[in-house]
Design a protein around this motif. Sequence first.
Motif, PDB file in Angstrom:
ATOM      1  N   GLY A  66      -4.905  13.750  13.196  1.00 55.88           N
ATOM      2  CA  GLY A  66      -4.345  14.860  13.982  1.00 55.88           C
ATOM      3  C   GLY A  66      -4.592  14.663  15.473  1.00 55.88           C
ATOM      4  O   GLY A  66      -3.713  14.904  16.303  1.00 55.88           O
ATOM      5  N   LEU A  67      -5.778  14.180  15.805  1.00 54.33           N
ATOM      6  CA  LEU A  67      -6.124  13.987  17.222  1.00 54.33           C
ATOM      7  C   LEU A  67      -5.283  12.867  17.839  1.00 54.33           C
ATOM      8  O   LEU A  67      -4.815  12.990  18.970  1.00 54.33           O
ATOM      9  N   ALA A  68      -5.066  11.789  17.085  1.00 55.08           N
ATOM     10  CA  ALA A  68      -4.240  10.682  17.607  1.00 55.08           C
ATOM     11  C   ALA A  68      -2.794  11.171  17.780  1.00 55.08           C
ATOM     12  O   ALA A  68      -2.142  10.864  18.791  1.00 55.08           O
ATOM     13  N   GLN A  69      -2.319  11.951  16.805  1.00 47.53           N
ATOM     14  CA  GLN A  69      -0.934  12.457  16.899  1.00 47.53           C
ATOM     15  C   GLN A  69      -0.792  13.403  18.085  1.00 47.53           C
ATOM     16  O   GLN A  69       0.198  13.356  18.814  1.00 47.53           O
ATOM     17  N   LYS A  70      -1.780  14.259  18.286  1.00 43.75           N
ATOM     18  CA  LYS A  70      -1.729  15.215  19.404  1.00 43.75           C
ATOM     19  C   LYS A  70      -1.805  14.460  20.735  1.00 43.75           C
ATOM     20  O   LYS A  70      -1.089  14.775  21.685  1.00 43.75           O
ATOM     21  N   ALA A  71      -2.688  13.452  20.790  1.00 42.54           N
ATOM     22  CA  ALA A  71      -2.832  12.667  22.026  1.00 42.54           C
ATOM     23  C   ALA A  71      -1.514  11.975  22.367  1.00 42.54           C
ATOM     24  O   ALA A  71      -1.126  11.880  23.530  1.00 42.54           O
ATOM     25  N   GLU A  72      -0.798  11.524  21.350  1.00 44.87           N
ATOM     26  CA  GLU A  72       0.460  10.807  21.590  1.00 44.87           C
ATOM     27  C   GLU A  72       1.511  11.756  22.179  1.00 44.87           C
ATOM     28  O   GLU A  72       2.318  11.359  23.008  1.00 44.87           O
ATOM     29  N   LYS A  73       1.474  13.021  21.760  1.00 48.78           N
ATOM     30  CA  LYS A  73       2.546  13.952  22.139  1.00 48.78           C
ATOM     31  C   LYS A  73       2.278  14.781  23.393  1.00 48.78           C
ATOM     32  O   LYS A  73       3.203  15.359  23.950  1.00 48.78           O
ATOM     33  N   THR A  74       1.030  14.860  23.835  1.00 48.61           N
ATOM     34  CA  THR A  74       0.719  15.820  24.895  1.00 48.61           C
ATOM     35  C   THR A  74       1.412  15.485  26.229  1.00 48.61           C
ATOM     36  O   THR A  74       1.594  14.314  26.564  1.00 48.61           O
ATOM     37  N   ASP A  75       1.787  16.552  26.970  1.00 47.89           N
ATOM     38  CA  ASP A  75       2.323  16.296  28.315  1.00 47.89           C
ATOM     39  C   ASP A  75       1.310  16.696  29.390  1.00 47.89           C
ATOM     40  O   ASP A  75       1.646  16.807  30.566  1.00 47.89           O
ATOM     41  N   ALA A  76       0.070  16.921  28.982  1.00 47.15           N
ATOM     42  CA  ALA A  76      -0.992  17.226  29.963  1.00 47.15           C
ATOM     43  C   ALA A  76      -1.222  16.001  30.854  1.00 47.15           C
ATOM     44  O   ALA A  76      -0.913  14.878  30.461  1.00 47.15           O
ATOM     45  N   SER A  77      -1.759  16.240  32.054  1.00 50.11           N
ATOM     46  CA  SER A  77      -2.024  15.093  32.948  1.00 50.11           C
ATOM     47  C   SER A  77      -3.374  14.467  32.635  1.00 50.11           C
ATOM     48  O   SER A  77      -3.590  13.283  32.881  1.00 50.11           O
ATOM     49  N   MET A  78      -4.280  15.298  32.118  1.00 45.57           N
ATOM     50  CA  MET A  78      -5.621  14.772  31.827  1.00 45.57           C
ATOM     51  C   MET A  78      -6.020  15.169  30.397  1.00 45.57           C
ATOM     52  O   MET A  78      -5.859  16.324  30.008  1.00 45.57           O
ATOM     53  N   SER A 153      -7.097  10.367   6.159  1.00 45.17           N
ATOM     54  CA  SER A 153      -6.013  11.172   5.574  1.00 45.17           C
ATOM     55  C   SER A 153      -4.759  10.362   5.250  1.00 45.17           C
ATOM     56  O   SER A 153      -3.885  10.843   4.539  1.00 45.17           O
ATOM     57  N   ASN A 154      -4.653   9.131   5.766  1.00 50.14           N
ATOM     58  CA  ASN A 154      -3.440   8.367   5.439  1.00 50.14           C
ATOM     59  C   ASN A 154      -3.741   6.970   4.863  1.00 50.14           C
ATOM     60  O   ASN A 154      -2.825   6.170   4.677  1.00 50.14           O
ATOM     61  N   ALA A 155      -5.030   6.685   4.578  1.00 49.57           N
ATOM     62  CA  ALA A 155      -5.411   5.334   4.137  1.00 49.57           C
ATOM     63  C   ALA A 155      -4.625   4.897   2.896  1.00 49.57           C
ATOM     64  O   ALA A 155      -4.187   3.746   2.803  1.00 49.57           O
ATOM     65  N   LYS A 156      -4.413   5.817   1.969  1.00 44.73           N
ATOM     66  CA  LYS A 156      -3.729   5.446   0.717  1.00 44.73           C
ATOM     67  C   LYS A 156      -2.291   4.999   1.013  1.00 44.73           C
ATOM     68  O   LYS A 156      -1.867   3.927   0.581  1.00 44.73           O
ATOM     69  N   ILE A 157      -1.559   5.800   1.805  1.00 41.92           N
ATOM     70  CA  ILE A 157      -0.160   5.424   2.069  1.00 41.92           C
ATOM     71  C   ILE A 157      -0.060   4.173   2.945  1.00 41.92           C
ATOM     72  O   ILE A 157       0.863   3.379   2.799  1.00 41.92           O
ATOM     73  N   VAL A 158      -1.028   4.000   3.836  1.00 42.27           N
ATOM     74  CA  VAL A 158      -1.012   2.804   4.694  1.00 42.27           C
ATOM     75  C   VAL A 158      -1.215   1.559   3.820  1.00 42.27           C
ATOM     76  O   VAL A 158      -0.467   0.581   3.929  1.00 42.27           O
ATOM     77  N   VAL A 159      -2.205   1.604   2.930  1.00 41.68           N
ATOM     78  CA  VAL A 159      -2.473   0.443   2.064  1.00 41.68           C
ATOM     79  C   VAL A 159      -1.278   0.200   1.143  1.00 41.68           C
ATOM     80  O   VAL A 159      -0.846  -0.936   0.944  1.00 41.68           O
ATOM     81  N   LEU A 330       4.167   5.218   9.884  1.00 46.06           N
ATOM     82  CA  LEU A 330       4.015   5.400   8.426  1.00 46.06           C
ATOM     83  C   LEU A 330       3.643   6.857   8.096  1.00 46.06           C
ATOM     84  O   LEU A 330       4.124   7.417   7.121  1.00 46.06           O
ATOM     85  N   SER A 331       2.800   7.447   8.941  1.00 47.74           N
ATOM     86  CA  SER A 331       2.367   8.832   8.704  1.00 47.74           C
ATOM     87  C   SER A 331       3.537   9.798   8.856  1.00 47.74           C
ATOM     88  O   SER A 331       3.715  10.711   8.052  1.00 47.74           O
ATOM     89  N   ALA A 332       4.346   9.578   9.904  1.00 47.74           N
ATOM     90  CA  ALA A 332       5.499  10.457  10.143  1.00 47.74           C
ATOM     91  C   ALA A 332       6.469  10.346   8.970  1.00 47.74           C
ATOM     92  O   ALA A 332       6.994  11.356   8.476  1.00 47.74           O
ATOM     93  N   ARG A 333       6.666   9.128   8.504  1.00 47.26           N
ATOM     94  CA  ARG A 333       7.574   8.901   7.369  1.00 47.26           C
ATOM     95  C   ARG A 333       7.083   9.621   6.127  1.00 47.26           C
ATOM     96  O   ARG A 333       7.866  10.102   5.317  1.00 47.26           O
ATOM     97  N   ALA A 334       5.752   9.710   5.971  1.00 44.30           N
ATOM     98  CA  ALA A 334       5.171  10.365   4.785  1.00 44.30           C
ATOM     99  C   ALA A 334       5.004  11.876   4.992  1.00 44.30           C
ATOM    100  O   ALA A 334       4.465  12.570   4.139  1.00 44.30           O
ATOM    101  N   GLY A 335       5.426  12.355   6.146  1.00 43.66           N
ATOM    102  CA  GLY A 335       5.328  13.790   6.436  1.00 43.66           C
ATOM    103  C   GLY A 335       3.910  14.240   6.748  1.00 43.66           C
ATOM    104  O   GLY A 335       3.571  15.425   6.605  1.00 43.66           O
ATOM    105  N   LEU A 336       3.067  13.304   7.197  1.00 44.95           N
ATOM    106  CA  LEU A 336       1.682  13.685   7.536  1.00 44.95           C
ATOM    107  C   LEU A 336       1.573  14.040   9.011  1.00 44.95           C
ATOM    108  O   LEU A 336       2.300  13.547   9.830  1.00 44.95           O
TER     109      LEU A 336
END
Length: 336
Positions: A66-78, A153-159, A330-336
Amino acid sequence: MKSEIIDIAKNKLNDTGYLDIDLDPTIDLFAEIEKLKKEKNAIILAHYYQEPDIQDVADYIGDSLGLAQKAEKTDASMIVFAGVHFMAETAKILNPQKKVVIPDLKAGCSLSDSCPPALFKKFKEEHPDHKVVSYINCSAGIKALSDVICTSSNAKIVVESFPKEQPIIFAPDKNLGAYINKVTGRNMVLWNGTCMVHEIFSLEKITKLKVRHPDAKLIAHPECEDAVLRIADFIGSTTGLLKFTQSDSSQEYIVATETGILHQMMKASPYKTFIPAPPDNSCACNDCPHMKRNTLEKIYLCMEYETPEILMDEALRIAAKKPIDRMLELSARAGL
Ligand code: 13P
Ligand code: SF4
């Protein structure tokens, strides 16, 4: 005068890991942090293992995915990352243009430390036909040597994104790797790393606790040892465990993961009882000492002075980003 003090404090970062500046004890840190968020267009991302005050001041609380996904999407400057170093580093890998600060540069991770890139490179060379799946709890150097990153949370689908016959190295957590081998029927080669918090739970004490609380469900993070996972009623990432306690009908849970998650569990289900699983001695070892290096004071200071900042070599960042992008895809494709 103020800038002189800051320069001296910054010079001490190598020793302390954080800005060691005395704060007026009467200041309202919650209000000051809110003010700084607006002034600097900053967002605070916090992991569930942070202390309750930090979780309460965060804009987003989540597990590693969740933190990686949020970091990818944020438009904050810092981005203010209230977590450990590999998490803030992942945010920087995804956001080279943004300033990423961490309250304490020395907030590390035993799991990440168990896998030094030079040793891992040799290990990889010994298995030339293997693909590499690395748990996100590793350094950028390990990520750069990986084909794809995963979280709990996504190790199974990644493997499972690899054909069954594809040989795989899983690093650095041997407990998560063994658990994923079990649920997928794979036989991945495992790097011998563990988390100092999750390997400490005592099977004997948990068993005794279960006898005293026969209706309590044992819920466990997959970084725990197999002996604990075998008797667990539910296994999941921190977000998975939290969601389970919200949807499940039981009233009592023994929680085998870091204690920070109990804050959100109690907030979401105030009438339920949550018992931290006991470690195998009387220490507070189910508190992660790295996560707990962060404090509200250090959050305020790193926002005010924009230090310590995560800086990275650009070639390393680009190499480490590729397997993270693959995981996010892969996570987005799996709806995670
Ligand atoms: P998750 O937040 O992905 O469950 O991982 C737990 C952990 O140990 C983070 O350091
Ligand atoms: Fe690392 Fe374990 Fe602490 Fe998570 S809880 S940061 S895996 S040492």
